[in-house]
Design a protein around this motif. Structure first.
Motif, PDB file in Angstrom:
ATOM      1  N   ARG A 178       0.711  -1.277   0.309  1.00 22.76           N
ATOM      2  CA  ARG A 178       0.092   0.087   0.319  1.00 22.76           C
ATOM      3  C   ARG A 178       0.799   0.990  -0.090  1.00 22.76           C
ATOM      4  O   ARG A 178       2.203   0.897   1.106  1.00 22.76           O
ATOM      5  N   VAL A 179       0.853   2.039  -0.626  1.00 22.71           N
ATOM      6  CA  VAL A 179       1.683   3.476  -1.506  1.00 22.71           C
ATOM      7  C   VAL A 179       0.840   4.393  -1.133  1.00 22.71           C
ATOM      8  O   VAL A 179      -0.448   4.392  -1.423  1.00 22.71           O
ATOM      9  N   GLY A 193      -8.282   3.134  -0.425  1.00 24.53           N
ATOM     10  CA  GLY A 193      -8.406   3.233   1.201  1.00 24.53           C
ATOM     11  C   GLY A 193      -9.259   2.258   2.296  1.00 24.53           C
ATOM     12  O   GLY A 193      -8.994   1.993   3.403  1.00 24.53           O
ATOM     13  N   ASN A 194     -10.596   1.932   1.547  1.00 22.97           N
ATOM     14  CA  ASN A 194     -11.603   0.974   2.585  1.00 22.97           C
ATOM     15  C   ASN A 194     -11.399  -0.038   1.844  1.00 22.97           C
ATOM     16  O   ASN A 194     -12.500  -0.721   2.616  1.00 22.97           O
ATOM     17  N   GLY A 195     -10.836  -0.300   1.246  1.00 23.74           N
ATOM     18  CA  GLY A 195     -10.410  -2.240   0.999  1.00 23.74           C
ATOM     19  C   GLY A 195     -11.306  -2.243  -0.337  1.00 23.74           C
ATOM     20  O   GLY A 195     -11.152  -2.792  -1.280  1.00 23.74           O
ATOM     21  N   ASP A 196     -12.213  -1.050  -1.064  1.00 19.16           N
ATOM     22  CA  ASP A 196     -13.024  -1.511  -2.615  1.00 19.16           C
ATOM     23  C   ASP A 196     -11.715  -1.629  -2.988  1.00 19.16           C
ATOM     24  O   ASP A 196     -11.598  -1.189  -4.159  1.00 19.16           O
ATOM     25  N   MET A 220      -0.966   3.523 -15.470  1.00 21.84           N
ATOM     26  CA  MET A 220      -2.541   3.684 -15.140  1.00 21.84           C
ATOM     27  C   MET A 220      -2.307   5.478 -14.149  1.00 21.84           C
ATOM     28  O   MET A 220      -1.037   6.086 -13.811  1.00 21.84           O
ATOM     29  N   VAL A 221      -2.911   6.389 -14.457  1.00 23.16           N
ATOM     30  CA  VAL A 221      -3.733   7.598 -14.179  1.00 23.16           C
ATOM     31  C   VAL A 221      -4.682   7.366 -12.569  1.00 23.16           C
ATOM     32  O   VAL A 221      -5.946   7.133 -12.778  1.00 23.16           O
ATOM     33  N   LEU A 222      -3.899   7.527 -11.349  1.00 22.61           N
ATOM     34  CA  LEU A 222      -5.435   7.415 -10.132  1.00 22.61           C
ATOM     35  C   LEU A 222      -5.495   9.036  -9.623  1.00 22.61           C
ATOM     36  O   LEU A 222      -5.076   9.775  -9.979  1.00 22.61           O
ATOM     37  N   GLU A 223      -6.492   9.778 -10.337  1.00 27.60           N
ATOM     38  CA  GLU A 223      -7.649  11.203 -10.414  1.00 27.60           C
ATOM     39  C   GLU A 223      -7.084  11.212  -9.128  1.00 27.60           C
ATOM     40  O   GLU A 223      -6.930  12.871  -9.084  1.00 27.60           O
ATOM     41  N   LYS A 224      -7.606  10.694  -8.284  1.00 21.42           N
ATOM     42  CA  LYS A 224      -7.219  11.355  -6.815  1.00 21.42           C
ATOM     43  C   LYS A 224      -6.098  11.091  -5.812  1.00 21.42           C
ATOM     44  O   LYS A 224      -5.798   9.482  -5.387  1.00 21.42           O
ATOM     45  N   PRO A 225      -5.442  11.343  -5.443  1.00 20.62           N
ATOM     46  CA  PRO A 225      -4.603  11.485  -4.788  1.00 20.62           C
ATOM     47  C   PRO A 225      -5.201  10.693  -3.389  1.00 20.62           C
ATOM     48  O   PRO A 225      -6.182  11.370  -2.551  1.00 20.62           O
ATOM     49  N   SER A 226      -4.226   9.697  -2.714  1.00 19.83           N
ATOM     50  CA  SER A 226      -4.332   8.998  -1.460  1.00 19.83           C
ATOM     51  C   SER A 226      -3.918   7.910  -1.412  1.00 19.83           C
ATOM     52  O   SER A 226      -2.604   7.362  -2.288  1.00 19.83           O
ATOM     53  N   SER A 227      -4.251   6.543  -0.649  1.00 15.22           N
ATOM     54  CA  SER A 227      -3.486   5.648  -0.152  1.00 15.22           C
ATOM     55  C   SER A 227      -4.153   4.249  -1.320  1.00 15.22           C
ATOM     56  O   SER A 227      -5.371   4.343  -1.092  1.00 15.22           O
TER      57      SER A 227
END
Length: 330
Positions: free
Chosen positions: A215-216, A250-253, A285-292
């Motif tokens: 996880r990063v 972050g919620n495991g979804d 890939m591009v993850l639009e929202k910065p998060s974990s």
């Protein structure tokens, strides 16, 4: 609400410096090839000269050119085991010297002996050349003057020497193109190497199994994420393995689930037996929202897999168009 995944084949993250360097190399090659079309022969003649009696070419008219210069090539013709010092001059219509060059020419030969074998050798250095640019249309001439002529045994000679004189206009000195050519290739090569390793490494983990995860903190609409999965397997491996990558928030979804075929390269020992196999799969890939985000890998079939390595890079660049998964916020 499930996230939206949209695949796009794009050059958006391409490293343009590679192609700029290759473009510069292409322009240099084009300049070198096109230089032959600017050449205009002005004179070509063989003349005789001796000490005190220089050879003088008939005047030829030159015109100003934006590209290229007037090139005078002179080749002395002397027998073997002789030396010659001569001067090449370019003069205007008032007989004023515009350019001059001194040449120490020689032509030598001999017999070599080594370990019971013999043979002959011959070497020479007879050519001289001058370049001059003319700012106006005017007649010019070439004068070749013999300064010293003799044998390799220091015997002075007074006989005449034959000179082949060629004059061309529009000559481009391509010697100066070579540094740019090799420099451009070097820059392109270094940029290619940089492109493969570009980006911040968020994770680099290995495990002696087929399943691996980490996880990063990652993401951003302008940051390309490159996920590399490397596998080492034993000799019982099939020609290819299947690599599945899952990304969870972050919620495991689960936000992303895709698989790639991982072709294997078989490494053999000295006896020709399969020692091990190596495979690699890459995801963009591009993850639009910065998060974990959690990145999880499954390699199947898992029986022959000895180890798996997961590398996650952010801010990667590409060398061309690649298939990128754009993952929107859930």
């Amino acid at each position: 609400m499930p996230s939206q995944v949209e695949y796009k084949t794009t050059r958006r993250f391409m490293n343009i410096w590679v192609y700029l360097a290759l473009g510069a190399v292409g322009m240099i090659i084009l300049a070198g090839l096109s230089s032959i079309f600017f050449v205009k022969p002005l004179a070509s003649k063989t003349l005789q000269a001796r000490e005190g009696q220089p050879a003088r070419l008939q005047p030829f008219k030159v015109k100003p050119q934006a590209i290229g210069a007037v090139r005078v090539d002179v080749t002395a013709r002397i027998p073997t085991n002789r030396y010659l010092a001569y001067e090449v001059q370019i003069r205007d219509q008032q007989d004023k010297i515009l350019a001059a060059g001194l040449k120490n020419a020689w032509n030598e030969s001999g017999i070599w002996r080594e370990e019971g074998q013999t043979g002959t050798w011959q070497e020479d250095d007879l050519d001289a050349g001058l370049d001059v640019s003319s700012a106006k249309a005017e007649p010019l001439t070439v004068v070749v003057e013999v300064l010293e002529y003799g044998t390799s045994r220091n015997q002075t000679l007074t006989e005449s020497v034959s000179f082949r004189i060629k004059v061309n206009q529009g000559i481009i000195d391509t010697r100066y193109l070579w540094p740019g050519f090799w420099g451009g290739l070097l820059m392109a090569g270094l940029t290619c190497l940089f492109s493969k390793s570009a980006g911040a490494t968020l994770s680099d983990k290995s495990i002696g199994d087929s399943d691996l995860g980490d996880r990063v903190n990652a993401g951003g609409p302008n940051k390309l994420i490159k996920v590399i999965v490397k596998t080492v397997a034993d000799e019982t491996s099939p020609p290819s393995l299947n690599c599945r990558l899952m990304v969870r928030d972050g919620n495991g979804d689960e936000l992303f689930n895709a698989s790639e075929v991982m072709p294997l390269k078989f490494k053999r020992d000295e006896d020709g037996d399969i020692d091990s196999t190596h495979g690699q799969a890459t995801f963009f890939m591009v993850l639009e929202k910065p998060s974990s985000y959690g990145f999880y890998v499954e390699v199947t079939p898992d029986a022959p897999v000895d180890s798996t390595r997961l590398i996650i890079k952010q801010g990667a660049v590409t060398l061309g168009a690649v298939k990128v998964a754009h993952i929107g916020a859930a």
